[in-house]
Design a protein around this motif. Structure first.
Motif: not given
Length: 157
Positions: A140, A143-144, A147
């Motif tokens: 996560a 991903a942060e 994106m």
């Protein structure tokens, strides 16, 4: 735009031919007519592009400044070994020995075909699995980082 999906376990036959899985072939309806191009990837893998996608890449490369040394080096390394592939009547493609050797793939190597958007990565199964042995502890957070700022404006809002 081509949108390829899936991950396929494969094996080369004794002559170095790869049977294109039927479900992948269905995603490439014009492959017999237009063909494919295979090339080295940025890591220890090969990449197969539909011919139209490769032509778009070459068009982008041709717009780069050939007077810059880094540009020439990049183009030289990126296109080194690029080879057209055609499917035979049985739906197989013959992978070039020089490209296979460059990424540690041999006749008896189990392979993974991993689709990513408009290309197919060709990995030895062991190298592909090793990537995921190094999966980030917190996906996560990755991903942060990758994106998270995608929809923010130039002012950071």
């Amino acid at each position: 735009m081509v949108q390829l999906l899936g991950e396929f376990d494969c094996k080369l036959d004794a002559k170095g031919r790869l049977m294109v899985p039927s479900s992948l072939k269905k995603q490439l309806p014009d492959v017999e007519k237009e063909g494919l191009v295979i090339n080295r990837g940025f890591e220890k893998h090969l990449v197969i592009y539909p011919k139209k996608v490769w032509q778009g890449i070459v068009e982008e490369l041709s717009k780069l400044n050939p007077y810059e040394q880094k540009t020439r080096e990049f183009i030289r390394y990126f296109t080194r070994g690029a080879t057209e592939l055609t499917l035979d009547a049985a739906g197989r493609v013959n992978l070039p020995n020089s490209l296979m050797e460059s990424v540690g793939i041999s006749i008896n190597t189990e392979l993974v075909l991993a689709c990513q958007f408009d290309k197919i990565e060709v990995w030895s199964k062991s190298a592909y699995e090793a990537i995921f042995d190094n999966e980030p502890a917190n996906f996560a957070s990755l991903a942060e980082e990758v994106m998270g700022n995608k929809n923010r404006g130039a002012d950071g809002n």
